[in-house]
Every structure is written in structure tokens, then in C-alpha cells.
Design an enzyme around this catalytic site. Sequence first.
Site, short mmCIF file in Angstrom:
data_model
loop_
_atom_site.label_atom_id
_atom_site.label_comp_id
_atom_site.label_asym_id
_atom_site.label_seq_id
_atom_site.Cartn_x
_atom_site.Cartn_y
_atom_site.Cartn_z
N GLU A 105 8.59 -6.52 6.89
CA GLU A 105 7.42 -6.41 6.00
C GLU A 105 6.68 -7.74 5.85
O GLU A 105 5.77 -7.86 5.06
CB GLU A 105 7.82 -5.84 4.64
CG GLU A 105 9.01 -6.50 3.99
CD GLU A 105 9.44 -5.80 2.67
OE1 GLU A 105 8.68 -4.98 2.14
OE2 GLU A 105 10.53 -6.14 2.20
N CYS A 118 9.50 2.87 6.10
CA CYS A 118 9.66 3.37 4.74
C CYS A 118 8.47 2.99 3.86
O CYS A 118 8.46 3.27 2.67
CB CYS A 118 10.97 2.88 4.13
SG CYS A 118 11.10 1.10 4.07
N HIS A 156 3.32 -0.52 -7.12
CA HIS A 156 4.59 0.15 -7.37
C HIS A 156 4.44 1.33 -8.32
O HIS A 156 5.06 2.38 -8.15
CB HIS A 156 5.57 -0.87 -7.93
CG HIS A 156 6.95 -0.52 -7.59
ND1 HIS A 156 7.34 -0.27 -6.30
CD2 HIS A 156 8.01 -0.27 -8.36
CE1 HIS A 156 8.60 0.07 -6.30
NE2 HIS A 156 9.04 0.07 -7.55
N ASP A 215 3.98 -3.91 2.20
CA ASP A 215 3.86 -5.36 2.17
C ASP A 215 3.32 -5.90 3.49
O ASP A 215 2.51 -6.82 3.50
CB ASP A 215 5.22 -5.99 1.86
CG ASP A 215 5.50 -5.97 0.38
OD1 ASP A 215 4.62 -6.41 -0.38
OD2 ASP A 215 6.57 -5.50 -0.03
#
Length: 587
Positions: free
Chosen positions: A438, A509, A198, A462
Site C-alpha cells: 500500500e 483488500c 475509514h 492507501d
Amino acid sequence: MENIQIHGAEVIIKGVPAAPGIAIGPVYLYSKQAVRAHRKPIEAGEVGPEIERLRGAVVKAEKELRKIVEFAQQKLDPDDTKILEAQIMILGDAILMGTIEKRIRAELENAEFIVFDEISKYKRLMLSAQDEYMHERAHDVDDVMNRIMRNIQDQKLVSRLEGEAVIVSETLTPADTIIFSRNKILGYATDLGGVTSHAAILSRALKIPAVVGLRTVTRHVHSGDLVAMDGYSGVLIVRPSDETIQMLHRKASRFKEFEERLTEIVGLSAETLDHKHIELSANIEFSEEIPFLREQGSAGIGLFRTEGLLIGRTSVPSEDEQYEEYSAITNETFPHTVIFRVFDVGGDKLAPGSFHEENPFLGWRGIRVLLDREELFLTQLRALLRASTRRNVRLMFPMISTVEEIRRARRLVTRAQAELDSRKLAYDPGIKIGVMIEVPSAAMMADRIAAEVDFLSIGTNDLIQYLLAVDRDNTAVAPLYQQFDPAVLKTIKMIIDAGHQRNVWVGMCGEMAGDPLATILLVGLGLDEFSVIPSVLPEIKKIIRSVKFKQAKRIAEKAIGMTSPEEIRSYLSSIIKDQIPDIPLEP
Ligand code: PEP
Ligand code: MG
């Protein structure tokens, strides 16, 4: 270590490129646990305040130690507390402290460095003695030194960050990344982490070059050392030569020129040469990013990570606070749409609970938390619904792994709507709801999931880690995290086809959508929407505008028939090099 090369005075460390750009400047070594000395010359006029800081730190260290002694006296043998008392005596040693102050005045260097240097001398002397007792005492001296230095550093943390620096750290949390980004940061370099961690995503969003997965960079630099960092190829060079610096400057200007040329296409739409329109939108986490994404030519927001609202807070914002935030975003984005992903906590993001999870990526994450914490979820849903009156809001659920989760989440949306009805508050009754795909089980069930929702968005960050069993943050397995693995491509194709069968649009995304090497392939697989970090928007648009859909389909078919990620990568990069040679790809 095989990722390190020595070249003259240079130490070249290879890591994983996490955010593009070149950074050249002094290191700021950020360490939460270990205390290190940061050497910094001071002006004659700074001597007084520096000595004050030292004295303040010594007083604080003594207070801390006295508290510990008090506590220890109740719990420990009196003999054991003697060690601590000996430490207090070192702090009160007038000769030692006098020498330190004298050296600060004479050598014009910062207090923590002189403390480190002087006490280290003391320590070396003790360690050289042939006496076990003296060796033990050397550790006490070490403790005292760390305690003083930590106290000096605490007082100076803010001022030290006023200059420009490359932050070097073992690891950075998203919160660290944000906090540092408020200062003049040239780049981030970390021992750990993968490209989709992240913090890496945030660096890209903030346009701060980053290299992660450098394994031992924290052990090869001190604060103040000059480093050169190449966020395109994932390399950090300690003590770069003039030649290296010039080479990197040339590289930076080559990329900059390319970026400038791209500004011409900011106002154009993302469509292929044979006029297939692709929706190109942006991933963001903070409303501060909106002006930038507009400059980059984004139509809308394909992923707004709402958990950004929770960073740095101890409690969840109220419905009204959230409403204010969401409606400011929808107003700024109007007439384009915003897809708000509801809080995705857990995994590598904020911990949802105070308990320890052995394996947070397979734990209490995303929708699982929200379904268990209905009040948290309902509050957010009410705030989002209230912000939807201009009809440009969509909702998206993260970490869906079963159809039943979607049904339960939708029932809560209905409940939030009913609550707003009873309060006579307006919202968009036809609000579109989608889910992230995901988790492999969701990918397998994409056809049935598509029957329950208005859109699907593939979260490759993910999905790849779960599909290939490779932790997205684990440096040891970073080379195995391959977005061009044929298994990944087959899964993406399956999801897109399943969505289309149900007349549901399919977007992506995850970070793969923003990789220029993947663009033609994804267009060819039929992806309807790309949601990417704002910094790469023009580049992705340029690629889309340079191919025919018909040709992209052929390329995708060929790529998906290959058996290794290397083969697929080299095939795709040869196509870009042939057809769009001004796209600067990295090996
Ligand atoms: C993803 O997993 O691809 C995604 C976009 O979500 P995040 O990176 O926030 O987990
Ligand atoms: Mg995700």
C-alpha cells in the site's frame, strides 16, 4: 458553491457516494463543537420533565460559570471577571427564565428550542442597538444560550437518538460511526471525507447508506428537516418533493430486486466461464459481521482489521482478552481461513500517541508503530498465534515500506513463538505470513518483498493516495482520487506479476476490489484473491462468473494501454452494460 443546486423548495447537494442505498427521513445534526437548536414538539405530559431538564441545565450552567469565575479571579483582572458574572446574572434572570418556561407550557415545544428562540430575540434586540457596548453584551448572551443548550443536549443525547434519523455531521470518526450504528440510523451524510475514509468503509460494512464530501451540508439543514439521500449517486436532497421521494423509492426497489436475484449465487464458487477459480473473501472489522458474510456467501476473511478491538477503549486489551476474541473468530470461520491484519493504527484511524502529527498519513502508522512498541506487537502476536491451532489463521502486516521492516516483524513473530514454546502453549508453526502493498516503495520492491512472504495483498485505499499524492480524506482533492488512473493500473499489474514470478499469490483488500467496474479488469490482470466488504460479495461473484479469463485478459490489456481514467471507466462500463446488463452501475 458549484455542488449545490436549488430546484423549487429542494436544495440538491452533490457529494461522493460512500455506501450504497437510499435513506429518507429526518436529520439529526451531530455537532461536536457548535451547539444548535433542535426543534421538537412535545406532548402535554412531557412538559414537566422538559422544564425539569431546563432547570437542571441552568443549574449546571451556573455551576460551570462559577467555577470559571473562581479560576478567573486568580488569573484575571477583576474587570474581566465581570463579564462572567454578568452571564451568571442572565441565568438568574427570573423574567427571562419565567418566559421560557411559560412558552414551553403554552407552545408545547422542547426546552432547547425555546431557549434558543427566546434568547435569540434578546440578542437581536441588543445587536440592533447603535451601541458597541450592547453589541459586546450580545455575545455574552450567546455564550449563556450555548451553555444552557449544551447542557440540555447532553442530558438528551441518548433519547434523541431513539428515533430513526439521517446523521448529518461535518465529519465522522470510525468510533462515531460504530456508536451511532447501535441506534436506528437511516444514513450518514458528512461535509468532509472521501470514499475510502475509514468511516465510509464502515458504513458500507454496516450496510448504512452514506454520502460524504458534501462540503456544506451541515449549514443547509437543521435537526428534524426531511432529507432524501442517494448513496448510489452521492446526492443529498433537503426538503425533497413528493416526486423526488417516489423516484428514489423506485430506485431503491430496483436495486433491492437486483440484490434479491443475486441470492441464487450465494452457494456457488467464484470462477470464470472458462473455470479459473478466484478466491473471494470478505473484509471485516467486528466479529458481529461474521453471520452476515456467511449469508453473502464468503469463503473466508481476507482482511480482518484488528484495530477495531481498540475502538472506544483507553487501554490495549490483554493477551488473553485478545486471544478470546481472535479464537472466537477463527472458530466461526473454520474451515475457511482468516487473514488477521495486525493493528494498523495512525493515519485516519486511531491515533497511536498523544502527540500531534502534522501529517499522520506520512507519519507513525501501521507497522512503524508496532516495531517501535514491541510489547504491544508481541502481545498481539502471541494472542493471534494461540488462536491459530486450527491452522486457518494467516498474519498480515500493514504499511510496509521496506524489506527490512518485514524482516524485523518476522523476527518478532519468531520471538512470540519462542515465548509460547516456553509457556508450553500451542500454535500453528507453519502459519502463513503476508504483507499489504500500500506504499509505492513496497510496490516498486514487490518482487523482493514477495521473496520474503507467503502472499501479498494490495491495499489500494492507501496505495492510490500515496501514488497520486491525493489524501484519501480530503474533499478538496476527492475528484483526483482516481482508482482507474493508468498509473494505478500499471502499479497493480507490476505487483501481481512480481508476486507470480515468485509463486506467491496476490490479493487485493482495498475498496477497489469491491468496485463492480473494476472486477473484469482485475481478473484480467491475474489477481488471485478479492477481499471485499460483505455487502458487495454476490455482485462481484456474479461478474466473475459472467466472463472468460481469456476475455478479461484482453480487456485488461486494452484498458492499461489507455491514458486517462475517464477513458478507462467508460470502456469498462460499456463492457458491463453490454455483457452483464443487470448489474446496476452508477455514472
Ligand atoms: C488499504 O489501504 O487499501 C486497506 C485495505 O487498508 P485500510 O483501508 O484499513 O487503510
Ligand atoms: Mg491501508
